[in-house]
Structures are given as C-alpha cells and as structure tokens.
Enzyme design. Structure first.
Site, PDB file in Angstrom:
ATOM      1  N   GLU A 294       9.262   0.864  -2.111  1.00 46.81           N
ATOM      2  CA  GLU A 294       8.528   2.022  -2.617  1.00 46.81           C
ATOM      3  C   GLU A 294       9.138   3.342  -2.164  1.00 46.81           C
ATOM      4  O   GLU A 294       8.873   4.378  -2.770  1.00 46.81           O
ATOM      5  CB  GLU A 294       7.056   1.962  -2.198  1.00 46.81           C
ATOM      6  CG  GLU A 294       6.827   2.101  -0.710  1.00 46.81           C
ATOM      7  CD  GLU A 294       5.360   2.067  -0.335  1.00 46.81           C
ATOM      8  OE1 GLU A 294       4.545   1.605  -1.165  1.00 46.81           O
ATOM      9  OE2 GLU A 294       5.020   2.502   0.774  1.00 46.81           O
ATOM     10  N   ASN A 384      -2.748   7.133   9.090  1.00 46.98           N
ATOM     11  CA  ASN A 384      -2.219   7.563   7.795  1.00 46.98           C
ATOM     12  C   ASN A 384      -2.924   6.808   6.665  1.00 46.98           C
ATOM     13  O   ASN A 384      -3.741   7.360   5.962  1.00 46.98           O
ATOM     14  CB  ASN A 384      -0.704   7.339   7.727  1.00 46.98           C
ATOM     15  CG  ASN A 384       0.051   8.211   8.712  1.00 46.98           C
ATOM     16  OD1 ASN A 384      -0.272   9.375   8.885  1.00 46.98           O
ATOM     17  ND2 ASN A 384       1.049   7.640   9.357  1.00 46.98           N
TER      18      ASN A 384
END
Length: 505
Positions: A294, A384
């Site tokens: 990704e 995160n």
C-alpha cells in the site's frame, strides 16, 4: 504533456484563490480529501479553510467538518484543521499528533477502519453522503481527464460520490507521473460484483487518469508545494537484528520449497524496521522480486535501484524528504516499474490472497498466544490506526508482525500475557519477530505458541515473568485451551499506568 497543467479551457474558467474555494464549503458537512501517508494531499485549500474556521470561531459561530481521506496526510491538512478545532469526525487513519491528542481527549470522533473497506462502505451508503471532495492532481488534460498525483488512495471514490469537487493542481508534482497510475473502474456493488482481473503485481487493468463530471467541479486552485513525509532514521541494532532473522527465515522457506527463489510479492508497513528489512533484501540471495503493497518507502526504492525489485504496485509513495525530491525529479525513470492504484485495489483481500503476498507489518504488542495490538497504547490510547495491516494479514500467504521486544527504555515489554487491545487475532498471525528471535507459529496450538513466543521473542528481562505467568495459568485457568488468569492478564499494563514500568518491583 507540457507544463501547461490545466489544458482544458472549460476547467481554466474555474480557477480561483484558495480562500474563495474554501468559502464554498459549508459547516457541518462531510469533506473527502486526497492524501495517503502525506503524499498527494491538498495544502492550499485546507490551510485557507483552517483560517476561515478560526475566524468563524472567533466570531462565535461554530464550524466543524467530518473529514474522510485515504489515510494519514500532512500538517497543512490534518494538522491545520485540528489546530483550528475544525474536525468533528475523522476516518479512516490518522498519524497527526494534534489530531491524536484531540481524539484521546475525547474531543474528536475517530473511526479507525480497514483501508480496503472505506471505498466500498462509501458506495454502499453506510458512511452517509459526501458533500465535497478536495483532490490534489498533477494536471488536467484537454479532454478533462485528471492526472493523479503521488498517491491515489480513495480519490476515485471521492470524485464519484461528492456533490461538489474542488481540485488543487500542484505544479510541484512531476508531469511525468502521467502513465504511472492504474485507475480501475470495474468495481461494483453486490450482486453485480465481478472478479478483479489482476493476476500479477505488474498487471495494468485500468486507466491512467481519473474521470470527473466537469459540472461538479466548482473550483480549481493552483499550488506548488512538495509532499511532506517525515524522514527515517538509520536502522538501529534491533532493526538490523529483526531483518537478519527474517532473511534467515525466508531463505529457509525457499530451501524447503515453500517459497520460490524470487519469493512472492512483498508487502511492508512503514517505519525504520520495515526499511531495514527491505534494505536487507539487497544482499539476500533473492532476485526478480516484486511488491504488492500500500506504500512504497525508502527501503523499497533502494531495493528497486539495486536491480533486485522488478516491479512495485502500491497506492502511494511514502518517501523521506531527500528521496522525495530525487524521485520526483526523475519520475520518468520509474514510470514503468511503479504502479499506483486506488487503495480499494491495492488492499483488496481477493487480490492479496490470489497473489500470495508476504505481509510484513509492525506492532505495538503481541501476547504469548499470538494476538497482536497495532493501534492502542495501554488498551485505550490510540496511536495511529490499523491502516492496511488487517487487509494484508488475514489474506497473506505468510503474515509476519515485528517489533523490538521492549519499548520506553526497557520499561515496556512488547510481549505480554494478553494484549490490551486486539487488532489481529491469533488465527491471522503466523510469524512474530523481535530482535531476540523469530517465532514461527504456523500450525501450533495456543499452548505451543506460548512456549515458542516466550522462549524465542521475549526480552531476557521479561522472560522469567512471562514464564511464571504461563506456568501458573496452566494450573489456575478456567480452561486450558488458551490458559489465562483473568485477574492478572492485564496487570502488566495496569502496573505501567500506575508506576511507569511493566517490570515487577
């Protein structure tokens, strides 16, 4: 393409200032923005929007927005809007420290999502309407096609779903990005879904540009700002040790015939450890490597520059500032070896499973049975987000999680009796690696896993504590499939919150 970035006269008529564009966004609406790991995100319009929000607040008028992106962005977007107290709700991933503080103080709602699910859920209507899309592009062709920037993310979906579109044409982005992207328009909702025709990481199945109804485009803003990804530090001793264990493991898998000599497509999370692993592959006995991931970061570019990596498919570039400048200047040299796709394709479970991806991701902690926490500190404080790690872990040919065995100067053990938050269940975790060693958990029962994790991965200063817990759990657990002492399983975390250290005293 020349440097005339807006080749369509119809689109040039929509050019205006960032301030004028920001005035087209109403409060209490939903805005989808481009950006993935601080690449290809708009800057001029979010900064103007943040200034407008601050002015509205100063005048006593509330102004907040619901913000959707591809993943993390940069300080001119997440940071500026968060400092202006302009974000009511955020999805699907965040790494901005101001946003993080507001989320952990309960001042901002946050939906932490698997990245492959964002576009489908938007199309299915589960997330509600999208009022405005703000998308950075490299240029606009004469026929109105939009040339993507250094990330794709969810931009295709935002352009399609938004009621109105604001484009930010960034002259910093190299025009030679044209041809690097593969924008696939073949996805559909059930019952009309069809197989994704991608069988090799280097396959191109889509188009080089975005489509967008010109009647929806209400503003175009010109900018000239670089991507703002953070730099990486040189790999430390722990990073290099983890890389060494992984190289030995991969060589062993090849020797046993479970992997081909060129391995299988690689996926790697972001960070110094991941960079060390990718860089370690340069001197490893593997050639003609591929990547289906990704994000493409520094270590993967080094692998490509060495000649070892043949092609890399991703949804974004995530490079250090120095490498960003070099790659942007020489983008044409990489156009045939890098493919940037929508994240619903780069992270699609169907494709990951078909290709047999080797997934390598970081973790905050793992427990002795192989459950992994990759998002929360002490169970409740978001760091995160899960990002794409879940997309890859569950569907990978080999699912690997890695981290140093301790944190906070040895006050925290990353191997614990029970994780304080579960992102990846033990069935999705096949290999755990720390600087101490590598635990191959494939085919092992929970008690067998515990034995291997404690003996192989735990730091020596915490290993006796884990061993003591496990032995007592074998005698005092309610059941013995996965032995657990309910009143002690999270006591290490409670001790850290209370005293600042997991170590007993």
């Amino acid at each position: 393409m020349t440097d005339r970035r807006i080749a369509s006269a119809r689109h040039r008529a929509r050019v205006m200032s960032a301030e004028d564009a920001a005035r087209l966004i109403a409060p209490n609406t939903t805005v989808g923005l481009s950006g993935f790991t601080a690449s290809g995100y708009p800057t001029a319009v979010p900064l103007a929007l943040a200034a407008r929000i601050e002015a509205e607040h100063a005048a006593g008028r509330p102004f907040k927005l619901r913000i959707w992106t591809g993943a993390s962005t940069g300080p001119e977007l997440d940071g500026a809007l968060a400092k202006a107290n302009g974000i009511e709700f955020r999805l699907p991933y965040n790494s901005d420290p101001t946003c993080r503080d507001r989320i952990n103080r309960g001042e901002m709602a946050y939906f932490d999502m698997h990245l492959s699910q964002v576009a489908p859920m938007a199309w299915q209507g589960f997330l509600g309407p999208l009022d405005t899309a703000i998308i950075q592009v490299t240029g606009i062709r004469e026929d109105g096609a939009l040339i993507p920037a250094s990330s794709v993310g969810n931009n295709k979906t935002w352009l399609d779903r938004a009621s109105q579109v604001i484009l930010e044409v960034n002259r910093w982005q190299n025009p030679e990005l044209l041809g690097m992207h593969d924008i696939y328009y073949g996805t559909a909702l059930p019952p009309n879904r069809v197989p994704i025709p991608l069988i090799r990481p280097g396959d191109r199945i889509g188009e080089p540009c975005f489509r967008c109804d010109p009647d929806k485009i209400v503003a175009i803003v010109e900018s000239d700002r670089p991507d703002r990804n953070a730099g990486f530090t040189a790999p430390g001793a722990d990073d290099l040790a983890i890389a060494g264990h992984l190289m030995e493991f991969l060589e062993h898998e090849v020797s046993r015939g479970r992997l081909p000599p060129s391995l299988l497509p690689l996926q790697s999370g972001v960070g110094n450890t991941a960079n060390a692993v990718l860089t370690g592959l340069i001197d490893a006995p593997f050639d003609h490597l591929t990547a289906y991931t990704e994000v493409i970061q520094d270590g993967m570019m080094a692998l490509m520059d060495s000649g070892k990596l043949r092609v890399a498919s991703s949804t974004a570039l995530s490079l250090s500032p120095e490498l960003t400048e070099r790659i942007n200047r020489n983008m044409g040299d990489y156009r045939d070896r890098i493919i940037l796709r929508p994240q619903e394709i780069s992270n699609h479970p169907e494709v990951i499973r078909r290709l047999g991806v080797i997934a390598m991701n970081g973790m905050i902690e793992a427990d002795i049975y192989g459950n992994v926490n990759s998002t929360h500190i002490m169970g409740s404080r978001i760091q995160n987000g899960i990002g794409g790690s879940g997309d890859f872990a569950r569907n990978a040919y080999i699912s690997i999680f890695m981290s140093a065995s301790t944190a906070k100067g040895g006050k925290i053990s990353t191997l614990v009796p029970a994780v304080s938050h579960v992102d990846h269940i033990n069935q999705d975790v096949q290999v755990i690696v720390t600087e101490q060693g590598l635990a191959d958990l494939r085919g092992l029962s929970p008690k067998q896993r515990a034995r291997v994790v404690i003996d192989t991965c735990a730091h020596p200063s915490f290993r006796p504590m884990l061993e003591d817990y496990f032995q007592r759990a074998l005698k005092g657990s309610y059941g013995l499939q996965t032995p657990m002492l309910l009143d002690e399983a999270l006591s290490w975390h409670a001790r850290f919150v209370r005293t600042g250290s997991m170590a007993g005293g």
